[in-house]
Design a protein around this motif. Structure first.
Motif, mmCIF file in Angstrom:
data_model
loop_
_atom_site.group_PDB
_atom_site.id
_atom_site.type_symbol
_atom_site.label_atom_id
_atom_site.label_comp_id
_atom_site.label_asym_id
_atom_site.label_seq_id
_atom_site.Cartn_x
_atom_site.Cartn_y
_atom_site.Cartn_z
ATOM 1 N N VAL A 190 0.837 -1.200 0.000
ATOM 2 C CA VAL A 190 0.000 0.000 0.000
ATOM 3 C C VAL A 190 0.869 1.246 0.000
ATOM 4 O O VAL A 190 0.584 2.231 -0.679
ATOM 5 C CB VAL A 190 -0.962 -0.011 1.197
ATOM 6 N N ARG A 191 1.966 1.194 0.738
ATOM 7 C CA ARG A 191 2.864 2.349 0.790
ATOM 8 C C ARG A 191 3.512 2.595 -0.571
ATOM 9 O O ARG A 191 3.629 3.734 -1.028
ATOM 10 C CB ARG A 191 3.926 2.116 1.866
ATOM 11 N N ILE A 192 3.933 1.518 -1.228
ATOM 12 C CA ILE A 192 4.530 1.649 -2.557
ATOM 13 C C ILE A 192 3.500 2.179 -3.551
ATOM 14 O O ILE A 192 3.777 3.101 -4.333
ATOM 15 C CB ILE A 192 5.084 0.292 -3.037
ATOM 16 N N ALA A 193 2.296 1.589 -3.541
ATOM 17 C CA ALA A 193 1.250 2.005 -4.479
ATOM 18 C C ALA A 193 0.864 3.455 -4.262
ATOM 19 O O ALA A 193 0.692 4.219 -5.225
ATOM 20 C CB ALA A 193 0.027 1.111 -4.325
ATOM 21 N N HIS A 194 0.739 3.855 -3.014
ATOM 22 C CA HIS A 194 0.377 5.245 -2.718
ATOM 23 C C HIS A 194 1.420 6.195 -3.277
ATOM 24 O O HIS A 194 1.095 7.238 -3.864
ATOM 25 C CB HIS A 194 0.234 5.419 -1.209
ATOM 26 N N LYS A 195 2.695 5.836 -3.134
ATOM 27 C CA LYS A 195 3.775 6.691 -3.623
ATOM 28 C C LYS A 195 3.743 6.812 -5.145
ATOM 29 O O LYS A 195 3.970 7.884 -5.711
ATOM 30 C CB LYS A 195 5.125 6.141 -3.144
ATOM 31 N N PRO A 222 9.298 -1.302 -8.492
ATOM 32 C CA PRO A 222 7.861 -1.048 -8.349
ATOM 33 C C PRO A 222 7.295 -0.392 -9.609
ATOM 34 O O PRO A 222 7.836 0.589 -10.087
ATOM 35 C CB PRO A 222 7.801 -0.102 -7.155
ATOM 36 N N SER A 223 6.192 -0.904 -10.114
ATOM 37 C CA SER A 223 5.595 -0.367 -11.342
ATOM 38 C C SER A 223 4.092 -0.606 -11.344
ATOM 39 O O SER A 223 3.615 -1.625 -10.829
ATOM 40 C CB SER A 223 6.197 -1.033 -12.583
ATOM 41 N N ILE A 224 3.377 0.324 -11.957
ATOM 42 C CA ILE A 224 1.957 0.136 -12.219
ATOM 43 C C ILE A 224 1.840 -0.608 -13.541
ATOM 44 O O ILE A 224 2.440 -0.212 -14.544
ATOM 45 C CB ILE A 224 1.225 1.489 -12.298
ATOM 46 N N ILE A 225 1.090 -1.693 -13.545
ATOM 47 C CA ILE A 225 0.943 -2.492 -14.752
ATOM 48 C C ILE A 225 0.113 -1.717 -15.781
ATOM 49 O O ILE A 225 -0.927 -1.138 -15.453
ATOM 50 C CB ILE A 225 0.282 -3.848 -14.440
#
Length: 284
Positions: A152-157, A222-225
């Motif tokens: 969640v922390r990675i996604a939020h960033k 970390p990456s958004i698909i």
């Protein structure tokens, strides 16, 4: 001001178990697990403005906040899978009671990704890396909980600076991630592939490497698909991957498809039954 004559001279601190039960993912653990965690947790006190952890230093354990407030400051990079990924802005966040510090360095075995400074006096339980890793070996759900905190922390960033989410406040973005769940691809798939579907609003690779199909793009956490991806294919055989290299996803469901944990497990098993045949076709 009139003094209350019957007021105690000091307030006795709550027992360690009661304090640790303030951590959301420890609230419902059974007595055996809690006794194990209490036995390895050491309560520490920090003064206002004291630095708890420093960005880029090696991680030696995790901190569980039971009182006070800390500020988290990270530079314009995210460390994952042995690489540095650039971001546009420096990020500042805050954690209070129930917050976890140091989980990302613990899970990835990489240097700490942020500096944590006390905004107020803080009490936090510290658990050494070797001790919490032993607990995760015996109780894998503890590792799952920590990966969700980390994810969640990675996604939020990442989403904070994504063009599609510029109209959302920090709190709105947090709520958006509230129903997110973690997928450990080693456990979730039988055909070295994970199927994406219409129930998923965003899928974030929070650890490891995968290949997106049908584009055949290799993505490193970390990456958004990217939109349009139908399957995520694992880059290496399961037996060749180290524990910290295992691909993990954070899936943020669409509002109409928010499921309980049991419902989600059933749905994922069904969705991936035919993954091998479809991936073989797309991979041609």
């Amino acid at each position: 001001m009139k003094r209350q004559q019957n007021a105690p001279s000091h307030i006795k601190p709550a027992p360690p178990e009661m304090q640790l039960r303030q951590i959301s993912w420890l609230q419902d653990v059974d007595r055996e697990v809690m006794d194990r965690i209490v036995s390895i947790a050491h309560l520490l006190e920090f003064e206002q403005d004291q630095i708890v952890v420093q960005e880029d230093e090696n991680g030696n354990g995790i901190y569980l906040i039971v009182s006070g407030l800390v500020k988290i400051t990270s530079s314009n990079k995210l460390n994952a899978f042995g690489e540095t990924r650039s971001l546009v802005h420096t990020n500042t966040d805050y954690l209070g009671v129930g917050g976890v510090m140091g989980e990302m360095a613990l899970l990835t075995n990489l240097p700490r990704s942020a500096t944590v400074t006390c905004e107020t006096p803080v009490h936090a339980f510290f658990i050494k890396a070797d001790d919490i890793c032993a607990v995760m070996d015996d109780y894998p759900f503890i590792e799952d909980h920590l990966w969700r905190v980390c994810g969640v922390r990675i996604a939020h960033k990442l989403l904070l600076h994504h063009p599609d989410y510029q109209d959302l406040s920090t709190q709105e973005l947090r709520f958006f991630c509230e129903w997110a769940y973690v997928v450990d691809m080693d456990n979730a798939v039988e055909a070295d592939a994970f199927a994406l579907d219409e129930t998923m609003k965003e899928v974030v690779l929070i650890n490891g490497r995968v290949t997106c199909l049908p584009s055949h793009e290799t993505v490193t956490a970390p990456s958004i698909i990217s939109p349009g991806t139908r399957f995520l294919h694992l880059k290496s055989p399961k037996e060749a991957r180290r524990r910290r290299d295992r691909p993990r996803l954070l899936v943020i469901p669409r509002t109409d498809f928010r499921l309980t944990q049991k419902e989600r497990a059933t749905s994922m098993a069904t969705d991936n039954t035919h993954a091998r045949r479809k991936v073989s076709y797309l991979g041609r």
